[in-house]
Design an enzyme around this catalytic site. Structure first.
Site, PDB file in Angstrom:
ATOM      1  CB  CYS B  85      -0.972  -0.048   1.175  1.00  0.00           C
ATOM      2  SG  CYS B  85      -2.345   1.095   1.021  1.00  0.00           S
ATOM      3  CG  HIS B 202      -3.356  -3.672   3.396  1.00  0.00           C
ATOM      4  ND1 HIS B 202      -2.361  -3.037   4.100  1.00  0.00           N
ATOM      5  CD2 HIS B 202      -4.023  -2.697   2.739  1.00  0.00           C
ATOM      6  CE1 HIS B 202      -2.429  -1.727   3.894  1.00  0.00           C
ATOM      7  NE2 HIS B 202      -3.425  -1.492   3.066  1.00  0.00           N
ATOM      8  CD  GLU B 204      -0.643  -5.767   5.805  1.00  0.00           C
ATOM      9  OE1 GLU B 204      -0.524  -6.279   4.669  1.00  0.00           O
ATOM     10  OE2 GLU B 204      -0.944  -4.572   5.965  1.00  0.00           O
TER      11      GLU B 204
END
Lengths: 82, 232
Positions: B85, B202, B204
């Protein structure tokens, strides 16, 4: 001291979403004469007098104030255009 | 295996990356943006957030942080670097990846899970077969990827397109599947060598099953396996 004004706009061919939105909004308001709206950034610099002032201002634009990948800029100072 | 997660002023996803990598059994430590020593890390992650308030352009100021010269050196030596990002925006501003990220086409901040298609690429962070569809959240205002047509052609030829936005079945809509208007539906790209990878989604955030998915796991395990293979 010299004052520099910098106008940053998207390069030709780069889509400008805020500009396109303003363009549609103006058309919706009945301004049929609108053909294009581009929205960019305006930056004022106050620079101490010294050698290579303009070259250094250009360098500032290339390094940080504008991204040469997507943006063009125009520097204006003391009634002169570069 | 030790991940270094860089914190810039305004980063806000660094804890998620630390949590995700530790959950997978790896070591992970924070790296301060003022640090000039990143030796001791096997991979560097630039997390999401709003570094320096996104002022001037997203990533434009963070790029000049002291740590970034070290990250450039690390990447040039073949070290794996991941930008998520805002991290992707920083990599683009630093010219470590081609192109730039503009405001979303619809002018809206978009925060939702999207389907992404894995492409055949040189990326060392991904070992999923091409055509795999992963569901990963996006959360950004400037994810509209642009580059010149010549750059795009060259990236396609060199296998630098890693992820594309797609429909749930993996196909791409004729008018484009990118919710942000990204060129060629591009969601993630890598450098020619494949060690520097930037993506808007994202991964994660979908590592821990507790939060609703594990599709992000392979993005962290692949690079570890790659490094292990290189070491053998």
């Amino acid at each position: 001291m010299a004052r520099y004004e910098i106008f940053v706009t998207y390069k030709k061919g780069i889509f400008d979403p805020p500009g396109a939105t303003a363009e549609r909004a103006l058309a919706n308001l009945g301004y049929d004469e609108i053909q294009s709206v581009k929205i960019g950034k305006y930056i004022q610099l106050e620079v101490a007098d010294g050698p290579n002032a303009l070259t250094r201002v250009r360098e500032m634009c290339d390094k940080l104030l504008a991204n040469p990948v997507i943006e063009d800029y125009r520097i204006q100072s003391d009634e002169k255009d570069w | 295996m030790r991940f270094g997660v860089v914190i810039f002023p305004g980063s806000n996803c660094e804890q998620d990356v630390i949590h995700a990598t530790r959950l997978l059994g790896y070591e992970a430590e924070y790296v301060w943006h003022g640090d000039t020593d990143i030796s001791g890390f096997d991979a560097i992650v630039l997390p999401g957030g709003f570094s320096y308030g996104d002022y001037i352009r997203t990533g434009a100021v963070a790029r000049f942080s002291p740590v970034m010269s070290e990250v450039v050196r690390f990447a040039e030596a073949g070290g794996p670097v991941l930008g998520i990002c805002n991290g992707f925006q920083i990599l683009a501003e630093a010219h470590m990846l081609p192109g730039a990220l503009l405001r979303n086409r619809g002018l809206k901040f978009i925060c939702r899970e999207v389907p992404l298609r894995v492409e055949e690429s040189a990326c060392k962070w991904v070992d999923l077969p091409a055509g795999t569809v992963a569901r990963i959240p996006i959360n950004h205002n400037e994810g509209n990827y642009v580059c010149s047509p010549e750059t795009l052609t060259s990236m396609v030829a060199k296998g630098q397109i890693v992820l594309r936005y797609c429909e749930t079945d993996g196909t791409r809509a004729p008018g484009g599947s990118a919710p942000n208007g990204a060129t060629d539906d591009i969601a993630g790209i890598c450098n020619e060598q494949g060690n520097v990878f930037g993506l808007m989604p994202h991964p994660e955030r979908v590592v821990d099953p507790v939060v609703g998915g594990t599709d992000g796991q392979p993005f962290f395990t692949a690079i570890v396996e790659h490094l292990a293979e290189v070491a053998r």
